[in-house]
Design an enzyme around this catalytic site. Structure first.
Site, PDB file in Angstrom:
ATOM      1  N   HIS A 157      -2.119   0.792  -9.591  1.00 50.66           N
ATOM      2  CA  HIS A 157      -2.488  -0.129  -8.689  1.00 50.66           C
ATOM      3  C   HIS A 157      -3.566  -1.162  -9.590  1.00 50.66           C
ATOM      4  O   HIS A 157      -4.558  -1.589  -9.159  1.00 50.66           O
ATOM      5  CB  HIS A 157      -3.508   0.437  -7.778  1.00 50.66           C
ATOM      6  CG  HIS A 157      -3.509  -0.075  -6.370  1.00 50.66           C
ATOM      7  ND1 HIS A 157      -3.841   0.385  -4.897  1.00 50.66           N
ATOM      8  CD2 HIS A 157      -3.391  -1.570  -6.122  1.00 50.66           C
ATOM      9  CE1 HIS A 157      -3.980  -0.705  -4.061  1.00 50.66           C
ATOM     10  NE2 HIS A 157      -3.798  -1.684  -4.793  1.00 50.66           N
TER      11      HIS A 157
ATOM     12  N   ARG B  15       0.701  -1.393  -0.048  1.00 47.84           N
ATOM     13  CA  ARG B  15       0.034   0.105  -0.029  1.00 47.84           C
ATOM     14  C   ARG B  15       0.879   1.227  -0.207  1.00 47.84           C
ATOM     15  O   ARG B  15       1.666   1.347   0.636  1.00 47.84           O
ATOM     16  CB  ARG B  15      -0.836   0.200   1.277  1.00 47.84           C
ATOM     17  CG  ARG B  15      -2.089  -1.059   1.211  1.00 47.84           C
ATOM     18  CD  ARG B  15      -3.053  -0.459   0.215  1.00 47.84           C
ATOM     19  NE  ARG B  15      -4.203  -1.521   0.337  1.00 47.84           N
ATOM     20  CZ  ARG B  15      -4.565  -2.485  -0.441  1.00 47.84           C
ATOM     21  NH1 ARG B  15      -3.587  -2.910  -1.266  1.00 47.84           N
ATOM     22  NH2 ARG B  15      -5.685  -3.208  -0.496  1.00 47.84           N
TER      23      ARG B  15
ATOM     24  N   GLU C 259      -4.304   8.000  -4.457  1.00 48.84           N
ATOM     25  CA  GLU C 259      -4.706   7.230  -5.736  1.00 48.84           C
ATOM     26  C   GLU C 259      -6.052   7.758  -6.011  1.00 48.84           C
ATOM     27  O   GLU C 259      -7.069   7.845  -5.026  1.00 48.84           O
ATOM     28  CB  GLU C 259      -4.474   5.780  -5.403  1.00 48.84           C
ATOM     29  CG  GLU C 259      -3.313   5.194  -4.734  1.00 48.84           C
ATOM     30  CD  GLU C 259      -3.054   3.615  -4.832  1.00 48.84           C
ATOM     31  OE1 GLU C 259      -4.334   2.944  -4.967  1.00 48.84           O
ATOM     32  OE2 GLU C 259      -2.031   3.065  -4.561  1.00 48.84           O
TER      33      GLU C 259
END
Length: 325
Positions: free
Chosen positions: A285, A237, A266
């Site tokens: 991601h 993360r 993000e």
């Protein structure tokens, strides 16, 4: 009467059909500012919700008096206040294991593309700058027979170790909360301290979940311990890394390069300095983003949901301390 549930992400029709066989479904392909008030209204009657990324905390749960289960369609669950859920007797689930191999493929792709500078050289060719044989200034680094340090040797980290050991003859170091004896036997992985791992590894791969203990665990001190020739890979993360410290380490040459699938914010903002660095490979991601794997994740989340609203134990319950009533 069928139990009422909310799905707040786009799912395959087969997944939707499976849930609708048992439940009354309120379906949002995604949540946004326009439909969020409707979602909150429906939440008052919902016994279960399924999706990913939504912050589920006391504030939200106060608006969900009938809720029995929260199903994350992801392996990570840092968006869930698990303690608050447990205190209320609400089950929390995620989708572990089914994405391990796919994410491990992505991590190996980041290692290779960063070490061999593939995105940078791809753009060089496409922009018409390949006019002669490539000189030493465009050389990359070998991956095979190097030392890979994995921080967080869980399911995904172990799948990375398998690829690195058997595919690239890499030597595996790892740091984990507990020893992984299976990985030590199968992949000749060596357990070591965090400091030893950072100092000895040619590639440092961060694969820990985001917890209060792992938040910003990679800071200026940690990057300064790494080899100047080392490459940092983050598949965990974004918030496990102090991004400013990473930028500084890359600019000053404390580390050689980085491959990132995750960021603190993000989607990443246009002014993030990491985006302008040629020695950084960036992905949006997409670690588990294949059609096959996302379907498996959604179906596991659906199985959890149906079990939970029927008063059964879901296959991947996060907190086993939550008793099924």
């Amino acid at each position: 009467m069928k139990p009422r549930v909310i799905i707040y992400k786009k799912v395959d029709q087969a997944v939707l059909d499976y849930i609708q066989n048992t439940c009354e479904v309120v379906y949002f392909e995604k949540l946004d500012s326009q439909n969020y008030p409707e979602f909150l209204q429906e939440l008052k009657k919902a016994q279960g919700i399924l999706g990913s990324g939504l912050t589920v905390d006391k504030r939200l749960l106060d608006q969900a008096p009938a809720l029995k289960i929260v199903c994350n369609a992801s392996v990570g669950y840092d968006n869930l206040d698990v303690t608050e859920l447990s205190n209320r007797g609400i089950m929390a689930t995620n989708t572990p294991d089914v994405l391990n191999e796919t994410v491990a493929d992505t991590i190996m792709g980041l290692m290779l593309s960063t070490a061999r500078r593939m995105p940078e050289l791809d753009q060089l060719v496409k922009s018409g700058q390949w006019s002669s044989s490539m000189g030493e200034k465009m050389f990359g680094l070998d991956v095979h027979h190097k030392v890979l340090g994995i921080i967080g040797l869980g399911g995904i980290g172990t799948a990375v170790a398998k690829r690195a050991r058997f595919g690239f003859d890499m030597n595996i170091l790892y740091h984990n909360r507990s020893r992984n004896e299976e990985a030590e036997q199968k992949y000749e992985a060596t357990y070591c301290s965090m400091e030893e791992l950072l100092q000895q590894s040619d590639f440092v791969c961060l694969m820990t979940p985001l917890t209060p203990q792992t938040e910003r665990m990679m800071r200026e001190k940690e990057f300064s311990l790494m080899k100047k020739s080392a490459i940092f890979i983050n598949g965990s993360r974004g918030k496990t890394v102090d991004e400013d410290a990473l930028v500084t380490a890359l600019k000053t040459g404390d580390i050689h390069a980085a491959g990132l699938d995750v960021f603190v914010q993000e989607p990443v903002t246009d002014d993030n300095p990491l985006l302008s660095m040629k020695n950084v490979v960036t992905l949006p991601h997409i670690g588990s983003a294949t059609s096959e794997t996302r379907l498996k994740m959604a179906m596991l989340a659906a199985t959890n949901l149906v079990a939970g609203v029927q008063g059964e134990t879901p296959p991947s319950l996060i907190k086993t301390s939550v008793k099924i009533k």
